[in-house]
Design a protein around this motif. Structure first.
Motif, short mmCIF file in Angstrom:
data_model
loop_
_atom_site.label_atom_id
_atom_site.label_comp_id
_atom_site.label_asym_id
_atom_site.label_seq_id
_atom_site.Cartn_x
_atom_site.Cartn_y
_atom_site.Cartn_z
N MET A 1 -4.29 1.60 -6.51
CA MET A 1 -4.73 0.38 -5.86
C MET A 1 -6.25 0.26 -6.04
O MET A 1 -6.97 1.23 -5.86
CB MET A 1 -4.40 0.42 -4.38
N LYS A 2 -6.67 -0.91 -6.41
CA LYS A 2 -8.08 -1.14 -6.63
C LYS A 2 -8.45 -2.49 -6.01
O LYS A 2 -7.78 -3.49 -6.26
CB LYS A 2 -8.38 -1.14 -8.12
N ILE A 3 -9.50 -2.49 -5.20
CA ILE A 3 -9.99 -3.73 -4.60
C ILE A 3 -11.11 -4.25 -5.50
O ILE A 3 -12.09 -3.54 -5.74
CB ILE A 3 -10.53 -3.50 -3.17
N LEU A 87 -1.12 -6.03 -1.96
CA LEU A 87 -1.70 -4.76 -2.38
C LEU A 87 -0.61 -3.74 -2.60
O LEU A 87 0.25 -3.55 -1.74
CB LEU A 87 -2.66 -4.24 -1.30
N VAL A 88 -0.64 -3.11 -3.75
CA VAL A 88 0.35 -2.07 -4.04
C VAL A 88 -0.38 -0.80 -4.47
O VAL A 88 -1.33 -0.85 -5.25
CB VAL A 88 1.36 -2.51 -5.13
N VAL A 89 0.08 0.31 -3.95
CA VAL A 89 -0.53 1.60 -4.27
C VAL A 89 -0.22 2.00 -5.71
O VAL A 89 -1.08 2.44 -6.44
CB VAL A 89 -0.04 2.69 -3.28
N ASP A 105 5.59 5.23 -0.99
CA ASP A 105 5.89 4.36 0.15
C ASP A 105 5.09 4.79 1.39
O ASP A 105 4.60 3.95 2.13
CB ASP A 105 7.39 4.39 0.48
N LYS A 106 4.97 6.08 1.57
CA LYS A 106 4.21 6.60 2.72
C LYS A 106 2.72 6.23 2.59
O LYS A 106 2.09 5.81 3.57
CB LYS A 106 4.37 8.12 2.76
N ILE A 107 2.19 6.36 1.39
CA ILE A 107 0.79 5.99 1.15
C ILE A 107 0.61 4.49 1.36
O ILE A 107 -0.35 4.05 1.99
CB ILE A 107 0.35 6.41 -0.27
N GLN A 108 1.55 3.68 0.87
CA GLN A 108 1.48 2.23 1.04
C GLN A 108 1.45 1.85 2.52
O GLN A 108 0.66 1.01 2.95
CB GLN A 108 2.67 1.55 0.35
N VAL A 114 -3.97 0.79 8.05
CA VAL A 114 -5.43 0.77 8.21
C VAL A 114 -5.95 -0.66 8.07
O VAL A 114 -6.74 -1.12 8.89
CB VAL A 114 -6.11 1.70 7.18
N LEU A 115 -5.51 -1.37 7.05
CA LEU A 115 -5.99 -2.74 6.84
C LEU A 115 -5.58 -3.67 7.99
O LEU A 115 -6.37 -4.53 8.40
CB LEU A 115 -5.46 -3.30 5.52
N ASP A 116 -4.38 -3.48 8.50
CA ASP A 116 -3.88 -4.37 9.54
C ASP A 116 -4.34 -4.00 10.94
O ASP A 116 -4.23 -4.80 11.87
CB ASP A 116 -2.35 -4.45 9.49
N SER A 117 -4.87 -2.81 11.12
CA SER A 117 -5.36 -2.41 12.43
C SER A 117 -6.88 -2.48 12.53
O SER A 117 -7.44 -2.26 13.60
CB SER A 117 -4.88 -0.99 12.78
#
Length: 135
Positions: A1-3, A87-89, A105-108, A114-117
């Motif tokens: 994943m890259k922003i 966003l996909v890992v 899936d766990k990493i995703q 984190v992003l949603d909290s």
């Protein structure tokens, strides 16, 4: 994943607006100067943020942009997904091994959590000055 720079600069715009307060609009020119960014590039990013309801434009001599909702109601995930898309890992879901797929899936889920909290208010309240030394 890259922003990409879209996501990073979009977060910068939103954090600047959150730090600027809800009442007073801020111009893109001022944000570009504060963070040493291209004003032209910020102009390209503001349209999707406005269309997504995350910012409002204010016309006039003292116009600019302000948040479309309170900072505590906007998450980092809202901003990043609006500008970057989903966003996909790991690209593609053709992992044959169940163990690896479970890991991705766990990493995703962790990234999404984190992003949603993390709210825009949280980011705006972070201390950008780095370490504080007392003598």
């Amino acid at each position: 994943m890259k922003i990409s720079t879209k996501g990073r600069y979009g977060l910068t715009i939103m954090i600047a607006l959150a730090k600027g307060g809800e009442l007073k609009p801020m111009s893109l020119k001022k944000i570009a100067q504060l963070y040493d960014l291209s004003e032209h590039y910020l102009e390209q990013l503001i349209a999707p943020l406005r269309n997504g309801g995350l910012v409002k434009s204010v016309r006039g001599a003292y116009g600019g942009y302000k948040l479309g909702r309170p900072a505590e109601e906007i998450t980092a995930g809202d901003i990043i997904r609006l500008l970057e898309g989903p966003l996909v890992v790991v690209e593609g879901d053709n992992c044959d091994e169940v163990t690896k797929r479970k890991l991705w899936d766990k990493i995703q889920r962790a990234v999404d959590d984190v992003l949603d909290s993390t709210t825009l208010k949280d980011l705006a309240e972070e201390d950008d000055t780095g370490y504080m030394f007392y003598i």
